[in-house]
Design an enzyme around this catalytic site. Sequence first.
Site: not given
Length: 279
Positions: A53, A58, A83, A116
């Site tokens: 994930d 990120y 996401k 998200h």
Amino acid sequence: MSSQSNRAFTDGVTLNNGVHMPWLGLGVYKTKEGQEVIGAVKTAIQLGYRSIDTAAIYKNEDGVGQGLRESGVPREEIFITTKVWNADQGYESTLQAFDASRKRLGLEMIDLYLVHWAVSATYRETWKALVHLYKEGYVRAIGVSNFQIHHLKQVIEDTGVVPAVNQVEYHPELAQKELLSFTRENNIQLEAWSPLMQGKLDHPVLTQLAAKYGKSPAQIVLRWDIQNGVVTIPKSVTEHRIRENANIFDFELSTDDIALVDSLNENKRIGPDPDHVTF
């Protein structure tokens, strides 16, 4: 790897569109791009994990893709989630963001694509873009993250498409009972982020149960997730923690002990309130 241990990693849930999703995955939030995330992904896959994930925000999708390729495991055996970030929400910008994520990952197909956060001004159009991506065959399943019940009702009303997954903050201090019940009733799979409360696991109940079952407090919590029907994605970058987090398929908590963990709920969040997203 024995067939039994391999099955522990691949056993999972069938989502509302028939796609299979493993119960356990590796989360890579705050895992640094480059060798840290590449190494974590490769280690997890080599230990048997079959779900990873990540998210655009990120900033490690490139490394996730590289780790996947270097693992030597066929692509079709791995379930990849990413996401769309808040700043990229909206119909057209979501389509562009998806294409950028797919290129960074180096993948033709994403297994699960999530909104998200439910950004009030844009999440409804963002969901419509995900529905388009799904119908066009670019993603195997679509879902949301950090959605409350009213957000879920809104996107279902808008499109008639029920999210396959709702990934939310979920742990013993935030059991989200009402949301869990709603998702069960509507065939939406709940998934836990921050399942280990950022390592704050020194509660006497968890310590007591860990001693009783010969497991760590973290393993007790992750087993509680799965027995509650919640997919879980603990984050780690160290091999022994990645291995330990996966060693949860050889025991079961009793009904009374699940209730004990349930009793720790304080509706206490680590992350932001989804109804007040300002980022």
